[in-house]
Design a protein around this motif. Structure first.
Motif, short mmCIF file in Angstrom:
data_model
loop_
_atom_site.label_atom_id
_atom_site.label_comp_id
_atom_site.label_asym_id
_atom_site.label_seq_id
_atom_site.Cartn_x
_atom_site.Cartn_y
_atom_site.Cartn_z
N THR A 262 0.82 -1.20 0.00
CA THR A 262 0.00 0.00 0.00
C THR A 262 0.86 1.26 0.00
OG1 THR A 262 -1.74 -1.15 1.18
CG2 THR A 262 -1.75 1.23 1.33
N ARG A 263 0.51 2.21 -0.86
CA ARG A 263 1.18 3.51 -0.92
C ARG A 263 0.33 4.55 -0.21
NH1 ARG A 263 1.36 6.62 -5.34
NH2 ARG A 263 2.92 8.07 -4.71
N VAL A 264 0.91 5.23 0.77
CA VAL A 264 0.19 6.27 1.51
C VAL A 264 1.01 7.55 1.44
CG1 VAL A 264 -0.75 6.98 3.74
CG2 VAL A 264 -0.86 4.57 3.06
N VAL A 265 0.34 8.66 1.15
CA VAL A 265 1.01 9.95 1.09
C VAL A 265 0.57 10.79 2.28
CG1 VAL A 265 1.35 12.06 -0.25
CG2 VAL A 265 1.17 9.86 -1.43
N LEU A 266 1.54 11.29 3.03
CA LEU A 266 1.28 12.24 4.12
C LEU A 266 1.57 13.62 3.57
CD1 LEU A 266 3.13 10.54 7.14
CD2 LEU A 266 0.82 10.13 6.31
N ILE A 267 0.59 14.52 3.63
CA ILE A 267 0.80 15.91 3.22
C ILE A 267 0.77 16.72 4.50
CG2 ILE A 267 0.01 17.80 1.79
CD1 ILE A 267 -1.40 15.74 0.03
N ILE A 268 1.86 17.45 4.76
CA ILE A 268 2.05 18.09 6.05
C ILE A 268 2.25 19.59 5.90
CG2 ILE A 268 3.35 18.01 8.21
CD1 ILE A 268 4.26 15.39 5.81
N SER A 269 1.54 20.35 6.70
CA SER A 269 1.73 21.79 6.78
C SER A 269 2.97 22.08 7.62
CB SER A 269 0.51 22.45 7.42
OG SER A 269 0.79 23.77 7.79
N GLU A 270 3.90 22.88 7.09
CA GLU A 270 5.14 23.21 7.80
C GLU A 270 4.91 24.18 8.96
OE1 GLU A 270 7.63 24.87 4.76
OE2 GLU A 270 8.18 22.91 3.98
N PHE A 271 3.81 24.91 8.93
CA PHE A 271 3.53 25.89 9.98
C PHE A 271 3.39 25.16 11.31
CE2 PHE A 271 1.44 29.75 11.60
CZ PHE A 271 2.21 30.70 10.96
N HIS A 272 3.92 25.69 12.38
CA HIS A 272 3.98 25.03 13.69
C HIS A 272 4.75 23.72 13.54
CE1 HIS A 272 1.22 28.02 15.15
NE2 HIS A 272 0.29 27.65 14.30
N ASN B 110 7.01 2.97 1.10
CA ASN B 110 5.69 3.29 0.52
C ASN B 110 4.98 4.42 1.25
OD1 ASN B 110 6.00 1.37 -1.45
ND2 ASN B 110 4.93 -0.21 -0.31
N ILE B 111 5.68 5.06 2.18
CA ILE B 111 5.13 6.23 2.88
C ILE B 111 5.85 7.45 2.33
CG2 ILE B 111 4.78 7.38 5.09
CD1 ILE B 111 4.95 4.59 6.41
N ARG B 112 5.12 8.29 1.63
CA ARG B 112 5.72 9.48 1.02
C ARG B 112 5.30 10.72 1.80
NH1 ARG B 112 3.93 11.89 -4.69
NH2 ARG B 112 5.25 13.73 -4.66
N LEU B 113 6.27 11.57 2.12
CA LEU B 113 6.00 12.81 2.83
C LEU B 113 6.07 13.98 1.85
CD1 LEU B 113 8.22 12.36 6.03
CD2 LEU B 113 5.88 11.59 5.64
N ARG C 76 -1.35 6.33 -8.32
CA ARG C 76 -2.25 6.91 -7.33
C ARG C 76 -2.05 6.26 -5.97
NH1 ARG C 76 -7.80 8.69 -9.34
NH2 ARG C 76 -8.50 7.28 -7.73
N PRO C 77 -2.05 7.04 -4.90
CA PRO C 77 -1.90 6.45 -3.57
C PRO C 77 -3.18 5.74 -3.15
CG PRO C 77 -2.30 8.80 -3.38
CD PRO C 77 -2.18 8.50 -4.86
N ALA C 78 -3.05 4.82 -2.20
CA ALA C 78 -4.22 4.15 -1.63
C ALA C 78 -4.96 5.09 -0.69
CB ALA C 78 -3.80 2.90 -0.90
N ALA C 79 -4.22 6.03 -0.08
CA ALA C 79 -4.84 7.00 0.83
C ALA C 79 -3.92 8.21 0.97
CB ALA C 79 -5.10 6.39 2.19
#
Length: 192
Positions: A20-30, A54-57, A79-82
């Motif tokens: 499974t491929r999961v993408v974490l999209i993270i706000s840099e603020f704080h 398989n974990i992409r940041l 496409r990521p799984a989530a």
């Protein structure tokens, strides 16, 4: 009383996560809070069987950018799984954080609905920095919660259609409309 750790995952979820491929999209603020959310999410995904490779940041400047980048990631092959959106919005002297929180939540929901890819909300919306830190800690971690939800949704979406519970449809009462001397009737009864 439940003695399982908060980050416990059912065994059925770990089996589906191997490729499974999961993408974490993270706000840099704080940034310190964001890093704690990433740690919590990554830990849950790894324990759930998702390979580190398989974990992409993907880091974005602020929370407002999360939906736009999520949309792009969801439409990019492979496409990521989530997608797990992470960040923190903390009240300032103006109500701007409320406007941004609503826009981010709506935008991420739209991405999920339009693409069919599960998008989970790991964005802390807090009144104070202390509240935000508490929700990014080791006991309660919004990133871990969002990752757990992502694994559950991946499992749900990947189930064969025959195993998904669907409510039975009730047969519709068949109605026939007749013209009767310029008046419409339904099954012989009058209506105006």
């Amino acid at each position: 009383m439940n003695t399982r750790p908060r980050h416990h995952l059912p065994q059925r979820l770990t089996a589906i996560a191997k490729k499974t491929r999961v993408v974490l999209i993270i706000s840099e603020f704080h940034g310190s809070i964001a890093r704690a959310l990433v740690r919590g999410a990554t830990e849950v995904l790894r324990r759930g069987g998702v390979a580190q490779a398989n974990i992409r940041l993907v880091w974005v400047p602020g929370a407002f950018e999360l939906p736009g980048v999520a949309s792009r990631v969801a439409r990019t092959a492979p496409r990521p799984a989530a997608i797990v959106a992470l960040g923190a919005l903390i009240r300032g002297e103006t109500p701007q954080y409320e406007v941004i929180a609503h826009a981010v939540a709506h935008g991420l929901t739209t991405v999920a609905v339009e693409t069919g890819i599960p998008v989970t909300f790991g964005v802390i919306v807090a009144t104070t920095m202390a509240q935000a830190k508490a929700r990014a800690g080791s006991q309660e971690n919004r990133g871990a919660e969002a990752a757990r939800a992502a694994l559950s949704l991946i499992h749900l979406v990947r189930r064969p259609p025959s195993t998904v519970h669907r409510p039975q449809k009730k047969p519709m009462k068949r109605q026939m409309v007749f013209q009767n001397r310029g008046r419409s009737t339904v099954d012989g009864g009058r209506f105006s």
